[in-house]
Scaffold this motif. Sequence first.
Motif, mmCIF file in Angstrom:
data_model
loop_
_atom_site.group_PDB
_atom_site.id
_atom_site.type_symbol
_atom_site.label_atom_id
_atom_site.label_comp_id
_atom_site.label_asym_id
_atom_site.label_seq_id
_atom_site.Cartn_x
_atom_site.Cartn_y
_atom_site.Cartn_z
ATOM 1 N N ALA A 81 17.132 127.635 71.552
ATOM 2 C CA ALA A 81 16.545 127.046 70.350
ATOM 3 C C ALA A 81 17.469 126.008 69.722
ATOM 4 O O ALA A 81 17.008 125.146 68.975
ATOM 5 C CB ALA A 81 16.226 128.143 69.334
ATOM 6 N N SER A 82 18.748 126.087 70.034
ATOM 7 C CA SER A 82 19.724 125.162 69.448
ATOM 8 C C SER A 82 20.618 124.592 70.545
ATOM 9 O O SER A 82 20.927 125.275 71.521
ATOM 10 C CB SER A 82 20.589 125.868 68.402
ATOM 11 O OG SER A 82 19.795 126.471 67.407
ATOM 12 N N SER A 103 19.291 122.386 65.656
ATOM 13 C CA SER A 103 17.909 122.789 65.955
ATOM 14 C C SER A 103 16.911 121.655 65.802
ATOM 15 O O SER A 103 15.701 121.867 65.947
ATOM 16 C CB SER A 103 17.492 123.952 65.039
ATOM 17 O OG SER A 103 18.254 125.099 65.314
ATOM 18 N N ARG A 146 19.513 131.855 62.892
ATOM 19 C CA ARG A 146 18.273 131.734 63.652
ATOM 20 C C ARG A 146 18.036 132.875 64.622
ATOM 21 O O ARG A 146 16.897 133.170 64.980
ATOM 22 C CB ARG A 146 18.262 130.392 64.393
ATOM 23 C CG ARG A 146 17.985 129.243 63.450
ATOM 24 C CD ARG A 146 18.653 127.952 63.854
ATOM 25 N NE ARG A 146 18.417 126.947 62.815
ATOM 26 C CZ ARG A 146 19.151 126.869 61.693
ATOM 27 N NH1 ARG A 146 20.135 127.728 61.474
ATOM 28 N NH2 ARG A 146 18.883 125.945 60.783
#
Length: 366
Positions: free
Chosen positions: A162-163, A178, A211
């Motif tokens: 996700a990052s 992100s 996150r």
Amino acid sequence: MIINTNNLTQAQLLALNKEIVAKAGPVAPGRDEVHIDVFLTELLLAVMQDPMGFVADMVAPETPVGKQSGKIGVIDRKSYTRDVAEPRSDGAETAGTGYKAAKVSFDAEVHGIHIDIGDQTRANYDNPFDADDDATFVLAELMKINREINFSNTALKSSAWASSVKGAASDAANFDPSSTTPADRNMMYLTSDSAEPVKMVKALKRHVMLRGGRKPNAMAVGMELFDGLCEQADIVGRINRGQTPGEPARATAMDLARLFELQHVWPMEGIYNKANEGATSADYDWIGDAQSALLVYVNPMGGGLRMPQGMRTLTWSGYLGATENGLRMQKYRMQHLASDRAEAESAYDHVIMDNGMGLFLENMVE
């Protein structure tokens, strides 16, 4: 005197040869005439790579499964990280809520390779070679390389998590690991003399924790990036201040782990030969991205129900007597080839369980 042998008959050449030998006297035999080189039975060289240089099973610990494919249930984290409880009045109901569940698929594909040992080859073996042991050694090393390459192809890329960040001369003005805008993910090279990698890595850890719900505790680091970090000015300065007087300042994987406040820093030391089989020369390269790294949460308690996981390796232990790590080694007769076949198979799938629990650092070497 010069003799033109082109004009001599065969009988004259034989007579001339006897005359030369008689005048020259006895000739000592050469080394090759009295000694035939054979294999030294006390020594056999085979370079097996350090198992600690392969990071796949450390970043993605193994979980044995009985079936080759299936689904993994995942409770959506967004469902249980909101503040939904409300004050309850006398006689009233409590506030209602719910949660969502998702599924992650896995397919433990079978990877295999074999070596055939012909009867003629086996009969001609000399010590210290051993046909069966040598084949097992080679197959085990090849299967280890195969698993590491597939791990790298799965986990060491920005699209897997996700990052992610990418090395640049300076941080992006709107820096956000992100962001869907690639330029916003630019971060100063970790090896730059003006960089502060300790602060930078800690900032990335906070980002992942927000996150993914867990603070990353491990980092797999490509060899060029690892060596660059060990020589980076900020890191060397921090170590130098705590160094024993008279000793040179030097950084190790353990030092980096302490500075970054991680449980593990694993240099990705695995290598492989990229050349096609039969090529006259080797083309060695790193298996993992040498200038990149993966920051990830690895559950120290292993797998299990409701255990947070960044990544796991699902191994098909139910495959025809395979071990818990999904590996099966066997030898059987190939009568039509007049050979014995040594075969290795490994059934596994590297699965990212929660892409919020990892962050890929791409090309961080200046």
